[in-house]
Design a protein around this motif. Structure first.
Motif, PDB file in Angstrom:
ATOM      1  N   LYS A 240      18.841  24.150  13.624  1.00 35.91           N
ATOM      2  CA  LYS A 240      18.132  23.191  14.356  1.00 35.91           C
ATOM      3  C   LYS A 240      19.321  22.136  14.381  1.00 35.91           C
ATOM      4  O   LYS A 240      19.286  21.398  15.684  1.00 35.91           O
ATOM      5  CB  LYS A 240      17.279  22.408  13.440  1.00 35.91           C
TER       6      LYS A 240
ATOM      7  N   THR B 155      20.259  20.833  18.400  1.00 35.99           N
ATOM      8  CA  THR B 155      20.190  19.239  18.627  1.00 35.99           C
ATOM      9  C   THR B 155      21.427  18.939  19.537  1.00 35.99           C
ATOM     10  O   THR B 155      21.374  18.614  20.597  1.00 35.99           O
ATOM     11  CB  THR B 155      20.100  18.812  17.466  1.00 35.99           C
TER      12      THR B 155
ATOM     13  N   TYR C 217      21.376  11.074  17.415  1.00 39.84           N
ATOM     14  CA  TYR C 217      21.798  10.588  15.985  1.00 39.84           C
ATOM     15  C   TYR C 217      20.455  10.605  15.075  1.00 39.84           C
ATOM     16  O   TYR C 217      20.676  10.749  13.968  1.00 39.84           O
ATOM     17  CB  TYR C 217      22.607   9.328  16.146  1.00 39.84           C
ATOM     18  N   ILE C 218      19.578   9.920  15.653  1.00 34.48           N
ATOM     19  CA  ILE C 218      18.236   9.999  14.809  1.00 34.48           C
ATOM     20  C   ILE C 218      17.750  11.272  14.493  1.00 34.48           C
ATOM     21  O   ILE C 218      17.507  11.387  13.198  1.00 34.48           O
ATOM     22  CB  ILE C 218      17.026   9.160  15.436  1.00 34.48           C
ATOM     23  N   VAL C 219      17.797  12.203  15.358  1.00 38.56           N
ATOM     24  CA  VAL C 219      17.089  13.528  15.070  1.00 38.56           C
ATOM     25  C   VAL C 219      18.296  14.335  14.074  1.00 38.56           C
ATOM     26  O   VAL C 219      17.780  14.862  13.118  1.00 38.56           O
ATOM     27  CB  VAL C 219      17.168  14.283  16.439  1.00 38.56           C
TER      28      VAL C 219
ATOM     29  N   PHE D 163      20.057  12.794  11.852  1.00 41.33           N
ATOM     30  CA  PHE D 163      20.138  12.129  10.600  1.00 41.33           C
ATOM     31  C   PHE D 163      18.967  12.828   9.735  1.00 41.33           C
ATOM     32  O   PHE D 163      18.802  12.901   8.636  1.00 41.33           O
ATOM     33  CB  PHE D 163      20.008  10.580  10.724  1.00 41.33           C
ATOM     34  N   VAL D 164      17.674  12.789  10.598  1.00 42.59           N
ATOM     35  CA  VAL D 164      16.485  13.498   9.969  1.00 42.59           C
ATOM     36  C   VAL D 164      16.637  14.769   9.411  1.00 42.59           C
ATOM     37  O   VAL D 164      16.114  15.246   8.223  1.00 42.59           O
ATOM     38  CB  VAL D 164      15.513  13.490  10.949  1.00 42.59           C
ATOM     39  N   LEU D 165      17.354  15.635  10.542  1.00 45.84           N
ATOM     40  CA  LEU D 165      17.644  17.080   9.918  1.00 45.84           C
ATOM     41  C   LEU D 165      18.424  17.130   8.941  1.00 45.84           C
ATOM     42  O   LEU D 165      18.404  18.049   7.966  1.00 45.84           O
ATOM     43  CB  LEU D 165      18.162  17.635  11.439  1.00 45.84           C
TER      44      LEU D 165
ATOM     45  N   LEU E 294      18.920  14.749   6.314  1.00 41.66           N
ATOM     46  CA  LEU E 294      17.951  14.706   5.252  1.00 41.66           C
ATOM     47  C   LEU E 294      17.233  15.697   4.746  1.00 41.66           C
ATOM     48  O   LEU E 294      16.802  15.799   3.598  1.00 41.66           O
ATOM     49  CB  LEU E 294      17.152  13.180   5.480  1.00 41.66           C
ATOM     50  N   ASN E 295      16.563  16.549   5.588  1.00 44.52           N
ATOM     51  CA  ASN E 295      15.777  17.828   5.469  1.00 44.52           C
ATOM     52  C   ASN E 295      16.506  18.921   4.868  1.00 44.52           C
ATOM     53  O   ASN E 295      15.927  20.058   4.392  1.00 44.52           O
ATOM     54  CB  ASN E 295      14.868  17.869   6.467  1.00 44.52           C
TER      55      ASN E 295
END
Length: 123
Positions: free
Chosen positions: A62, A66, A113-115, A117-119, A121-122
């Protein structure tokens, strides 16, 4: 039949104008600023995405996708900007960076960058 738009430099067709060394250097700098940055960043994002997809495990796919989508977005912005540029390479007009394109690029980068960061974290 649609006629091809002719780019003019000092009132002459671009292919037939003779430029001084200083003007040629200025024209090259405009081209690097106008197109080069978008294309280089797009290629870097594609390369990073491909590298992640090739050498990392499925958990990172992912993230690779991205980067690849970010590269596509920057390529689309570069092509759209070039298509709507008009006379940006006319040396008689002062060059200025368009704030709208910078804003669009900033939004695309911030979303990426937000996507990412979320990826991360997961993971």
């Amino acid at each position: 039949m649609k006629h091809k738009q002719v780019e003019l430099v000092r009132g002459h067709r671009r292919e037939s104008v003779l430029l001084t060394e200083s003007e040629l250097q200025d024209l090259r700098a405009r081209q690097r600023t106008f197109e080069g940055a978008y294309w280089r960043t797009s290629l870097a994002a594609f390369s990073t995405g491909l590298l992640i997809l090739k050498i990392f495990t499925r958990e990172f796919y992912k993230i690779g996708i991205t980067f690849f989508v970010f590269g596509l977005a920057l390529l689309a912005i570069a092509l759209w900007r070039r298509r709507t540029a008009g006379d940006v390479f006319d040396l008689s007009i002062p060059f200025r960076t368009s704030g709208n394109w910078v804003l669009l690029t900033t939004v695309a980068t911030l979303a990426t960058y937000i996507v990412l960061f979320v990826l991360l974290l997961n993971l």
